[in-house]
Design an enzyme around this catalytic site. Structure first.
Site, mmCIF file in Angstrom:
data_model
loop_
_atom_site.group_PDB
_atom_site.id
_atom_site.type_symbol
_atom_site.label_atom_id
_atom_site.label_comp_id
_atom_site.label_asym_id
_atom_site.label_seq_id
_atom_site.Cartn_x
_atom_site.Cartn_y
_atom_site.Cartn_z
ATOM 1 N N LYS A 147 2.434 -5.718 9.205
ATOM 2 C CA LYS A 147 2.768 -4.593 8.316
ATOM 3 C C LYS A 147 4.238 -4.228 8.466
ATOM 4 O O LYS A 147 4.743 -4.136 9.582
ATOM 5 C CB LYS A 147 1.912 -3.368 8.673
ATOM 6 C CG LYS A 147 0.422 -3.583 8.477
ATOM 7 C CD LYS A 147 -0.388 -2.464 9.106
ATOM 8 C CE LYS A 147 -1.871 -2.819 9.097
ATOM 9 N NZ LYS A 147 -2.668 -1.896 9.923
ATOM 10 N N ASN A 162 0.842 -1.209 0.000
ATOM 11 C CA ASN A 162 0.000 0.000 0.000
ATOM 12 C C ASN A 162 0.865 1.243 0.000
ATOM 13 O O ASN A 162 2.013 1.225 0.441
ATOM 14 C CB ASN A 162 -0.886 0.028 1.253
ATOM 15 C CG ASN A 162 -1.899 -1.095 1.270
ATOM 16 O OD1 ASN A 162 -2.292 -1.606 0.228
ATOM 17 N ND2 ASN A 162 -2.334 -1.488 2.458
ATOM 18 N N ASP A 198 -12.337 7.622 11.518
ATOM 19 C CA ASP A 198 -11.412 7.450 12.646
ATOM 20 C C ASP A 198 -11.913 8.171 13.894
ATOM 21 O O ASP A 198 -11.691 7.714 15.017
ATOM 22 C CB ASP A 198 -10.015 7.944 12.264
ATOM 23 C CG ASP A 198 -9.319 6.993 11.293
ATOM 24 O OD1 ASP A 198 -9.910 5.915 11.019
ATOM 25 O OD2 ASP A 198 -8.237 7.318 10.802
ATOM 26 N N HIS A 220 -5.632 1.630 13.557
ATOM 27 C CA HIS A 220 -6.364 0.607 12.802
ATOM 28 C C HIS A 220 -5.772 -0.791 12.966
ATOM 29 O O HIS A 220 -4.569 -0.961 13.172
ATOM 30 C CB HIS A 220 -6.327 0.936 11.311
ATOM 31 C CG HIS A 220 -6.870 2.283 10.971
ATOM 32 N ND1 HIS A 220 -6.509 2.964 9.830
ATOM 33 C CD2 HIS A 220 -7.728 3.113 11.626
ATOM 34 C CE1 HIS A 220 -7.136 4.123 9.785
ATOM 35 N NE2 HIS A 220 -7.882 4.248 10.860
ATOM 36 N N TYR A 266 3.741 0.609 2.694
ATOM 37 C CA TYR A 266 3.810 -0.551 3.573
ATOM 38 C C TYR A 266 3.378 -1.843 2.910
ATOM 39 O O TYR A 266 2.547 -1.843 2.008
ATOM 40 C CB TYR A 266 3.037 -0.330 4.873
ATOM 41 C CG TYR A 266 1.617 0.124 4.760
ATOM 42 C CD1 TYR A 266 1.300 1.393 4.285
ATOM 43 C CD2 TYR A 266 0.572 -0.678 5.192
ATOM 44 C CE1 TYR A 266 -0.013 1.830 4.219
ATOM 45 C CE2 TYR A 266 -0.735 -0.246 5.135
ATOM 46 C CZ TYR A 266 -1.023 1.008 4.653
ATOM 47 O OH TYR A 266 -2.330 1.436 4.596
HETATM 48 C C1 LIG Z 1 -6.454 0.345 3.826
HETATM 49 C C2 LIG Z 1 -7.058 0.274 2.457
HETATM 50 C C3 LIG Z 1 -7.934 1.241 2.003
HETATM 51 N N1 LIG Z 1 -8.462 1.146 0.747
HETATM 52 C C4 LIG Z 1 -9.372 2.218 0.298
HETATM 53 C C5 LIG Z 1 -10.616 2.380 1.156
HETATM 54 C C6 LIG Z 1 -10.883 3.855 1.098
HETATM 55 O O1 LIG Z 1 -11.689 4.156 -0.031
HETATM 56 C C7 LIG Z 1 -9.523 4.496 0.895
HETATM 57 C C8 LIG Z 1 -8.939 5.067 2.154
HETATM 58 O O2 LIG Z 1 -9.002 4.055 3.154
HETATM 59 P P1 LIG Z 1 -8.693 4.405 4.670
HETATM 60 O O3 LIG Z 1 -9.360 5.709 5.025
HETATM 61 O O4 LIG Z 1 -9.047 3.192 5.495
HETATM 62 O O5 LIG Z 1 -7.129 4.623 4.640
HETATM 63 P P2 LIG Z 1 -6.165 4.835 5.910
HETATM 64 O O6 LIG Z 1 -6.856 5.687 6.925
HETATM 65 O O7 LIG Z 1 -4.868 5.262 5.367
HETATM 66 O O8 LIG Z 1 -6.049 3.378 6.510
HETATM 67 C C9 LIG Z 1 -4.797 2.754 6.739
HETATM 68 O O9 LIG Z 1 -4.159 3.499 7.717
HETATM 69 C C10 LIG Z 1 -3.577 2.842 8.808
HETATM 70 C C11 LIG Z 1 -2.410 3.657 9.290
HETATM 71 C C12 LIG Z 1 -3.240 1.429 8.643
HETATM 72 O O10 LIG Z 1 -2.344 0.887 9.287
HETATM 73 C C13 LIG Z 1 -4.057 0.610 7.761
HETATM 74 O O11 LIG Z 1 -3.245 -0.090 6.861
HETATM 75 C C14 LIG Z 1 -5.099 1.314 7.031
HETATM 76 O O12 LIG Z 1 -6.256 1.217 7.839
HETATM 77 O O13 LIG Z 1 -8.668 3.441 0.401
HETATM 78 C C15 LIG Z 1 -8.163 0.100 -0.118
HETATM 79 O O14 LIG Z 1 -8.668 0.031 -1.242
HETATM 80 N N2 LIG Z 1 -7.305 -0.877 0.329
HETATM 81 C C16 LIG Z 1 -6.728 -0.828 1.577
HETATM 82 O O15 LIG Z 1 -5.921 -1.733 1.912
#
Ligand SMILES: Cc1cn([C@H]2C[C@H](O)[C@@H](COP(=O)(O)OP(=O)(O)O[C@H]3O[C@H](C)C(=O)[C@H](O)[C@H]3O)O2)c(=O)[nH]c1=O
Length: 182
Positions: free
Chosen positions: A72, A49, A169, A62, A132
């Site tokens: 990770k 990612n 969050d 998360h 990551y």
């Molecule tokens: C995590 C993830 C997200 N997405 C899509 C879903 C949403 O439309 C968009 C943003 O997702 P999210 O707001 O959950 O992204 P982060 O807040 O950066 O989440 C991550 O941030 C923290 C620090 C973590 O450790 C995790 O790996 C992960 O939860 O990407 C995907 O398509 N695949 C994925 O693996």
């Protein structure tokens, strides 16, 4: 690559060997054989990612529930973050304890966070690129987490006055409401 045990059992800090020359630099960012030799873990990363964030963005805390728990291996390739891993393994003597570490494009440190930890970071610079490797696939229906500013965890984030956090969050459970699946 230099491997150093983290402050909590299961966490590792990796410091790559950097080969500089008059063109720039080269480094090996991951070697499966070396990772196994140094940590004793056989990891199989299945998803990589990348996220980019402005300054004072906080993503976390998360984790995914079994059977989609994710180990990770995280690093910063531009900018800087304060990264945190919180032990949420119910039977761990360090349950609720955490390690914080600055990862940035200069120190090139990597942080390995196994399943059973909640993960998050706060960016310290604009245009920070966070990359990551994950040992399991994204499973949104198995996502869970803990509120970033939980009073019991009392994480010593730096100045959070201008912080940006997703609405998702902001609604994560508090630690005393969190039921760990590990
Ligand atoms: C995590 C993830 C997200 N997405 C899509 C879903 C949403 O439309 C968009 C943003 O997702 P999210 O707001 O959950 O992204 P982060 O807040 O950066 O989440 C991550 O941030 C923290 C620090 C973590 O450790 C995790 O790996 C992960 O939860 O990407 C995907 O398509 N695949 C994925 O693996």
């Amino acid at each position: 690559m230099k491997f150093t045990k983290g402050e909590i059992e299961g966490l590792w800090i990796l410091e790559p060997e950097i080969f500089g020359d008059n063109r720039g630099y080269f480094l090996e960012s991951f070697r499966k054989d070396q990772f196994h030799i140094e940590t004793g873990l056989r990891v199989d990363f299945v998803q990589d990612n990348e996220s980019m964030s402005g300054k004072n963005i906080l993503r976390g805390l998360h984790l995914q529930k079994p059977p989609y728990g994710q180990g990770k291996l995280v690093r910063v390739t531009r900018g800087a973050v304060l990264d945190i891993a919180v032990d949420v393994r119910k039977n761990s003597p360090t349950y609720g304890c955490y390690q914080m570490i600055e990862l940035n494009a200069t120190n090139k440190l990597q942080f390995f966070i196994p399943e059973g930890f909640a993960h998050g970071f706060m960016t310290l610079e604009d245009d920070t690129v966070f990359q990551y490797k994950c040992t399991n696939y994204y499973a949104p229906e198995h996502e869970t987490g803990i509120r970033w500013n939980d009073p019991d965890l009392d994480i010593p984030w730096p100045d959070v006055s201008g912080i940006t956090i997703s609405a998702k969050d902001e609604k994560l459970p508090l630690f005393n409401e969190f039921i760990s699946p590990y």
